[in-house]
Scaffold this motif. Structure first.
Motif, PDB file in Angstrom:
ATOM      1  N   LYS A  57       0.862  -1.194   0.000  1.00 40.93           N
ATOM      2  CA  LYS A  57       0.000   0.000   0.000  1.00 40.93           C
ATOM      3  C   LYS A  57       0.888   1.229   0.000  1.00 40.93           C
ATOM      4  CE  LYS A  57      -3.878  -2.093   2.370  1.00 40.93           C
ATOM      5  NZ  LYS A  57      -4.781  -2.072   3.505  1.00 40.93           N
ATOM      6  N   LEU A  58       0.414   2.265  -0.663  1.00 39.39           N
ATOM      7  CA  LEU A  58       1.150   3.523  -0.652  1.00 39.39           C
ATOM      8  C   LEU A  58       1.014   4.160   0.718  1.00 39.39           C
ATOM      9  CD1 LEU A  58       0.117   5.016  -4.095  1.00 39.39           C
ATOM     10  CD2 LEU A  58       2.338   4.104  -3.465  1.00 39.39           C
ATOM     11  N   PRO A  59       2.058   4.794   1.216  1.00 39.22           N
ATOM     12  CA  PRO A  59       1.961   5.473   2.505  1.00 39.22           C
ATOM     13  C   PRO A  59       1.001   6.660   2.406  1.00 39.22           C
ATOM     14  CG  PRO A  59       4.131   5.798   1.522  1.00 39.22           C
ATOM     15  CD  PRO A  59       3.391   4.871   0.643  1.00 39.22           C
ATOM     16  N   ARG A  65      -7.623  12.714   3.779  1.00 40.81           N
ATOM     17  CA  ARG A  65      -9.046  12.706   4.133  1.00 40.81           C
ATOM     18  C   ARG A  65      -9.725  11.582   3.357  1.00 40.81           C
ATOM     19  NH1 ARG A  65      -9.848  19.057   3.246  1.00 40.81           N
ATOM     20  NH2 ARG A  65      -9.793  18.303   1.137  1.00 40.81           N
ATOM     21  N   TYR A  66     -10.235  10.599   4.100  1.00 38.96           N
ATOM     22  CA  TYR A  66     -10.837   9.442   3.458  1.00 38.96           C
ATOM     23  C   TYR A  66     -12.202   9.154   4.069  1.00 38.96           C
ATOM     24  CZ  TYR A  66      -6.238   8.965   1.383  1.00 38.96           C
ATOM     25  OH  TYR A  66      -5.088   9.206   0.703  1.00 38.96           O
ATOM     26  N   GLN A  67     -12.541   7.891   4.280  1.00 40.95           N
ATOM     27  CA  GLN A  67     -13.870   7.490   4.736  1.00 40.95           C
ATOM     28  C   GLN A  67     -14.239   8.134   6.069  1.00 40.95           C
ATOM     29  OE1 GLN A  67     -16.072   5.197   3.217  1.00 40.95           O
ATOM     30  NE2 GLN A  67     -14.755   5.179   1.442  1.00 40.95           N
ATOM     31  N   LEU A  68     -15.517   8.485   6.204  1.00 49.76           N
ATOM     32  CA  LEU A  68     -16.027   9.070   7.445  1.00 49.76           C
ATOM     33  C   LEU A  68     -16.417   7.978   8.423  1.00 49.76           C
ATOM     34  CD1 LEU A  68     -18.308  11.825   5.915  1.00 49.76           C
ATOM     35  CD2 LEU A  68     -16.171  12.187   7.123  1.00 49.76           C
ATOM     36  N   ASP A  69     -16.305   8.284   9.691  1.00 53.00           N
ATOM     37  CA  ASP A  69     -16.761   7.386  10.740  1.00 53.00           C
ATOM     38  C   ASP A  69     -17.417   8.239  11.821  1.00 53.00           C
ATOM     39  OD1 ASP A  69     -17.144   4.898  11.965  1.00 53.00           O
ATOM     40  OD2 ASP A  69     -15.397   5.202  13.236  1.00 53.00           O
ATOM     41  N   CYS A 124     -20.307  11.434  -1.134  1.00 53.33           N
ATOM     42  CA  CYS A 124     -19.353  12.218  -0.338  1.00 53.33           C
ATOM     43  C   CYS A 124     -18.170  12.662  -1.188  1.00 53.33           C
ATOM     44  CB  CYS A 124     -18.862  11.398   0.846  1.00 53.33           C
ATOM     45  SG  CYS A 124     -17.734  12.291   1.924  1.00 53.33           S
ATOM     46  N   MET A 125     -17.796  13.942  -1.059  1.00 53.00           N
ATOM     47  CA  MET A 125     -16.644  14.461  -1.805  1.00 53.00           C
ATOM     48  C   MET A 125     -15.432  14.632  -0.900  1.00 53.00           C
ATOM     49  SD  MET A 125     -18.063  18.246  -2.579  1.00 53.00           S
ATOM     50  CE  MET A 125     -16.899  19.500  -2.108  1.00 53.00           C
ATOM     51  N   TYR A 126     -15.507  14.124   0.331  1.00 55.28           N
ATOM     52  CA  TYR A 126     -14.387  14.087   1.275  1.00 55.28           C
ATOM     53  C   TYR A 126     -13.788  15.474   1.524  1.00 55.28           C
ATOM     54  CZ  TYR A 126     -15.028   9.232   0.101  1.00 55.28           C
ATOM     55  OH  TYR A 126     -15.586   8.014  -0.108  1.00 55.28           O
ATOM     56  N   CYS A 127     -14.661  16.465   1.665  1.00 56.14           N
ATOM     57  CA  CYS A 127     -14.193  17.836   1.901  1.00 56.14           C
ATOM     58  C   CYS A 127     -13.815  18.053   3.364  1.00 56.14           C
ATOM     59  CB  CYS A 127     -15.258  18.834   1.490  1.00 56.14           C
ATOM     60  SG  CYS A 127     -16.796  18.729   2.443  1.00 56.14           S
ATOM     61  N   ILE A 139     -17.709  12.926  14.564  1.00 54.06           N
ATOM     62  CA  ILE A 139     -17.566  12.529  13.167  1.00 54.06           C
ATOM     63  C   ILE A 139     -16.128  12.837  12.735  1.00 54.06           C
ATOM     64  CG2 ILE A 139     -18.535  14.689  12.298  1.00 54.06           C
ATOM     65  CD1 ILE A 139     -19.767  13.009  10.001  1.00 54.06           C
ATOM     66  N   ILE A 140     -15.437  11.804  12.256  1.00 54.24           N
ATOM     67  CA  ILE A 140     -14.024  11.951  11.909  1.00 54.24           C
ATOM     68  C   ILE A 140     -13.755  11.321  10.547  1.00 54.24           C
ATOM     69  CG2 ILE A 140     -13.179  11.984  14.287  1.00 54.24           C
ATOM     70  CD1 ILE A 140     -12.427   8.984  13.853  1.00 54.24           C
ATOM     71  N   MET A 141     -12.619  11.682   9.963  1.00 55.76           N
ATOM     72  CA  MET A 141     -12.174  11.048   8.726  1.00 55.76           C
ATOM     73  C   MET A 141     -11.096  10.033   9.085  1.00 55.76           C
ATOM     74  SD  MET A 141     -12.202  13.851   5.767  1.00 55.76           S
ATOM     75  CE  MET A 141     -13.549  13.475   4.685  1.00 55.76           C
ATOM     76  N   THR A 142     -11.275   8.821   8.643  1.00 55.06           N
ATOM     77  CA  THR A 142     -10.332   7.746   8.945  1.00 55.06           C
ATOM     78  C   THR A 142      -9.281   7.652   7.840  1.00 55.06           C
ATOM     79  OG1 THR A 142     -11.636   6.088   7.765  1.00 55.06           O
ATOM     80  CG2 THR A 142     -12.176   6.457  10.081  1.00 55.06           C
ATOM     81  N   ASP A 143      -8.360   6.724   7.972  1.00 55.64           N
ATOM     82  CA  ASP A 143      -7.370   6.502   6.927  1.00 55.64           C
ATOM     83  C   ASP A 143      -7.765   5.347   6.015  1.00 55.64           C
ATOM     84  OD1 ASP A 143      -7.013   4.428   8.667  1.00 55.64           O
ATOM     85  OD2 ASP A 143      -4.874   4.700   8.924  1.00 55.64           O
TER      86      ASP A 143
END
Length: 196
Positions: A57-59, A65-69, A124-127, A139-143
């Motif tokens: 996987k790329l670092p 900013r990726y998937q929301l949780d 979602c546009m991951y803004c 609500i947070i953005m995960t990796d």
């Protein structure tokens, strides 16, 4: 005239084939996966850029900013995230509680139930705007960036764990409390006839 055109054709094909063969033999080795913060990140000129996903996987950058949780125990169902979302991918339905139902991890009192808290990750546009306005930071953005699915319906993540029957129970309890308050208010506003 014909010889010069034919010569140009072979010359052009020769250049294209030499470039193709150069890349073909250079692709026999793969590049080492480096962090994006590495000084020599852009200096790799040889090797294939394809990585063997999911084994490699790329670092990820720290500010990725990726998937929301959503941590529902900390959510006060304020609806700010849904209001600020520019693409309307967050859908929230709240039910007012008849009394305080607990506290979040930062000590905020919870007074609303989350009957529905859905996020459509296909829209979602991951803004990251929803994470900024959240007062309890629930609500947070995960990796996590890869949640491949076969249908778009699977891209709707349901964070509320309240069933339809539980939600209806809460609505009925709220209606009952509101009816009792209205009846007591009406009874208090009517003059007492026994005092005459």
């Amino acid at each position: 005239m014909m010889k010069s055109k034919l010569f140009n054709v072979f010359k052009t094909v020769g250049k294209g084939m030499s470039l193709t063969l150069t890349h073909f033999f250079a692709a026999s080795e793969s590049r080492k996966v480096k962090s994006i913060t590495d000084i020599n990140y852009f200096s790799q000129n040889s090797g294939t850029t394809t990585i063997q996903y999911p084994h490699q996987k790329l670092p990820l950058p720290e500010v990725a900013r990726y998937q929301l949780d959503v941590e529902m125990d900390d959510c006060i169902v304020c609806d700010l995230c849904a209001k600020i979302c520019p693409v309307d991918c967050i859908e929230i339905e709240s039910i007012k509680a008849t009394e305080a139902i607990g506290k979040t991890s930062d000590g905020t009192t919870k007074r609303l139930y989350a009957a529905k808290f859905d996020i459509d990750m296909a829209k979602c546009m991951y803004c990251g705007l929803c994470t900024v306005v959240c007062p309890t930071e629930c609500i947070i953005m995960t990796d996590t960036y890869d949640r491949s699915t076969l249908t778009l319906n699977e891209m709707v993540y349901k964070f509320s764990d309240m069933s339809a029957s539980e939600a209806e129970e809460k609505r009925i309890a709220l209606e009952k409390q509101n009816a009792e308050r209205l009846a007591s208010k009406q009874a208090a506003s009517q003059p007492d006839k026994t005092k005459k």
